[in-house]
Each structure stands twice: as C-alpha cells, then as structure tokens.
Design a protein around this motif. Structure first.
Motif, PDB file in Angstrom:
ATOM      1  N   ILE A  11      51.878  32.176  41.538  1.00 24.57           N
ATOM      2  CA  ILE A  11      52.443  31.425  40.420  1.00 24.57           C
ATOM      3  C   ILE A  11      53.907  31.794  40.177  1.00 24.57           C
ATOM      4  N   LEU A  13      57.174  30.574  37.404  1.00 18.37           N
ATOM      5  CA  LEU A  13      57.530  29.806  36.213  1.00 18.37           C
ATOM      6  C   LEU A  13      59.021  29.935  35.965  1.00 18.37           C
ATOM      7  N   LEU A  54      50.028  29.984  30.710  1.00 16.22           N
ATOM      8  CA  LEU A  54      49.670  29.319  31.963  1.00 16.22           C
ATOM      9  C   LEU A  54      48.156  29.315  32.156  1.00 16.22           C
ATOM     10  N   GLY A  57      46.654  26.573  30.200  1.00 20.97           N
ATOM     11  CA  GLY A  57      47.172  25.229  30.406  1.00 20.97           C
ATOM     12  C   GLY A  57      48.122  24.782  29.323  1.00 20.97           C
ATOM     13  N   ARG A  60      52.950  24.727  32.049  1.00 22.52           N
ATOM     14  CA  ARG A  60      52.668  24.365  33.440  1.00 22.52           C
ATOM     15  C   ARG A  60      53.502  25.225  34.386  1.00 22.52           C
ATOM     16  N   ALA A  61      52.855  25.715  35.424  1.00 22.47           N
ATOM     17  CA  ALA A  61      53.555  26.524  36.417  1.00 22.47           C
ATOM     18  C   ALA A  61      54.555  25.669  37.187  1.00 22.47           C
ATOM     19  N   THR A  62      55.685  26.273  37.521  1.00 23.29           N
ATOM     20  CA  THR A  62      56.681  25.605  38.352  1.00 23.29           C
ATOM     21  C   THR A  62      56.228  25.563  39.805  1.00 23.29           C
ATOM     22  N   SER A  63      55.525  26.601  40.230  1.00 23.36           N
ATOM     23  CA  SER A  63      54.996  26.664  41.592  1.00 23.36           C
ATOM     24  C   SER A  63      53.679  27.417  41.570  1.00 23.36           C
ATOM     25  N   GLN A  65      49.345  27.696  41.880  1.00 22.61           N
ATOM     26  CA  GLN A  65      48.168  26.990  41.363  1.00 22.61           C
ATOM     27  C   GLN A  65      47.412  27.860  40.361  1.00 22.61           C
ATOM     28  N   THR A  67      43.762  27.896  38.462  1.00 24.27           N
ATOM     29  CA  THR A  67      42.423  27.315  38.466  1.00 24.27           C
ATOM     30  C   THR A  67      41.583  27.989  37.390  1.00 24.27           C
ATOM     31  N   ASP A  72      41.651  22.698  38.822  1.00 26.60           N
ATOM     32  CA  ASP A  72      43.075  22.917  39.038  1.00 26.60           C
ATOM     33  C   ASP A  72      43.811  22.378  37.818  1.00 26.60           C
ATOM     34  N   SER A  74      46.897  22.275  37.070  1.00 24.91           N
ATOM     35  CA  SER A  74      48.117  21.525  37.358  1.00 24.91           C
ATOM     36  C   SER A  74      47.830  20.065  37.699  1.00 24.91           C
TER      37      SER A  74
END
Length: 231
Positions: A11, A13, A54, A57, A60-63, A65, A67, A72, A74
């Motif tokens: 992850i 951010l 994160l 939820g 939102r993560a920039t990159s 995943q 779960t 998921d 995202s």
C-alpha cells in the motif's frame, strides 16, 4: 490457515499538500487475522491514522490493494463502501462525532435503522446499558461529559456487532480515569461480539493489551511484534 480478515498488499498513500504531493505511507504490507487485537503505534505524523482509514475504506490507497473480508475495497464505489462499513465495521474516533440534535439512544439506533434492523432501538438501549449509560439514554451530547460521549460512540460502533472494530486514539481526549474505563469497555465490547480490533494509540498501556503491536515511522512499518505469543 484461514484467510486474513484484513489484508494490505504493498500500500502507498500520497496526498496533495500546499507544497505539492506528500507521501504518507510507503509500501505497507500487513495481514490482520480474524479475532486479533492489533495496536498501531508510532510518533505523530507516522501514518497510523491514515493506515487505519485505509483499513476502513475511509481513505483510498494511491497504490496497492486493501482487502477486507475478501472484498477489494478499492474496487467498491462510495455507496458500496458505505454499505460495507455499515454491515461489517464499527469505527470510533478521538472526537466523538455524535449528532448533537439526537439523544444518546437515537445516536446509537440510527446506524441500526439505516441497516434495516427492526429492533434498532432495543439493541441501542442494550448497548448503552452495556457501557453503563442506562441513566443517560435520553440525554443529548451537550448534556454529557467527554467520557460519557465516548461511551455513546463505543455503543454506536458496537451496536451493529461488527466483524471489524477500528478505533483511532479512543482515549486521546479523556483524562486518566475515563481513559482507563474506555479501554476496559473497548476490549469488553470486542470480547462480547468477537470482533477483530485495530486501534491507533499513543498510550503504551493500551498498546500492551493488544495481541500484536505494529510500529510505524515515516509512513513505514519498522516493527511488528506479538505481545502475548506465550499466552
């Protein structure tokens, strides 16, 4: 081994700041098992609260995943995320986020009503009694102390019987006595409902009660240790 209830994979951010983009979290990978109590610790600005957001939820993560319960986050739209949180998560913040025009009972019952529970007010009353507020059910937030307001927030988070309970500095605005009481209630609610508990804290005694503690510095995990492995 069962699937983790929460899983973060690589992850990152990044948020916009006045001087440009600011990297908050860097390459965070972390699994949280069902029923685990996890403390997130570290200095101010280390990314603890962002990581918790994160997981819920709420950011939102920039990159990478995130779960939760096999979903998921995202890939979910805002409405789907809101429904997922309502059905599976309880969130407690340092500031109580109560609705000032609603009584304690109404504050706790509202998310249950939104989730379609016909017994929303009965369940809300039971949760308020569980945190010792049976005498404050009809009071408004402005008529209650900080400790009492945090108890209402705890009851509201627990009323939906969440799979995942997230707490961001739940004792940060309270004095020592009230903070200790909230700590006991938080772990009691977790035990009663079997929730997975993830909490951000600066309080070492609160972190010490967790099964596992993850320390962050500068947006990176620098330590991941089990506190009660021998128990």
């Amino acid at each position: 081994m069962s699937e983790p209830i929460l899983s973060l994979n690589d992850i990152g951010l990044t948020l916009a700041g006045n001087a440009g983009a600011v990297e908050i979290l860097h390459n965070i990978s972390l699994n949280v098992e069902r029923g685990e109590t996890l403390g997130l610790v570290g200095p101010s600005g280390s990314g603890k609260s962002s990581l918790l957001m994160l997981m819920g939820g709420l950011e939102r993560a920039t990159s990478g995943q995130v779960t939760a319960l096999g979903h998921d986050l995202s890939a979910l739209g805002e409405d789907a995320l809101a429904r997922f949180r309502r059905e599976h998560m309880g969130v407690v913040f340092q500031s109580f986020h109560l609705i000032p025009t609603m009584t304690a009972l109404e504050n706790v019952a509202t998310p249950l009503e939104l989730a379609g529970h016909a017994d929303a007010f009965d369940r809300a009353e039971a949760e308020l009694k569980a945190v010792g507020l049976e005498a404050r059910i009809g009071h408004y937030p402005g008529q209650m102390s900080g400790g009492e307001q945090q108890r209402v927030a705890l009851a509201r988070a627990a009323a939906t019987r969440p799979d995942i309970l997230l707490a961001d500095e739940p004792t940060g605005n309270l004095d020592g006595a009230n903070g200790a009481a909230i700590m006991d209630l938080l772990f009691g609610l977790r035990d009663r409902h079997g929730s997975t508990l993830v909490l951000v804290t600066h309080a070492q005694d609160l972190a010490n009660r967790c099964d596992r503690v993850v320390r962050l510095e500068d947006g990176r995990i620098v330590e991941d240790s089990a506190r009660k492995a021998a128990e």
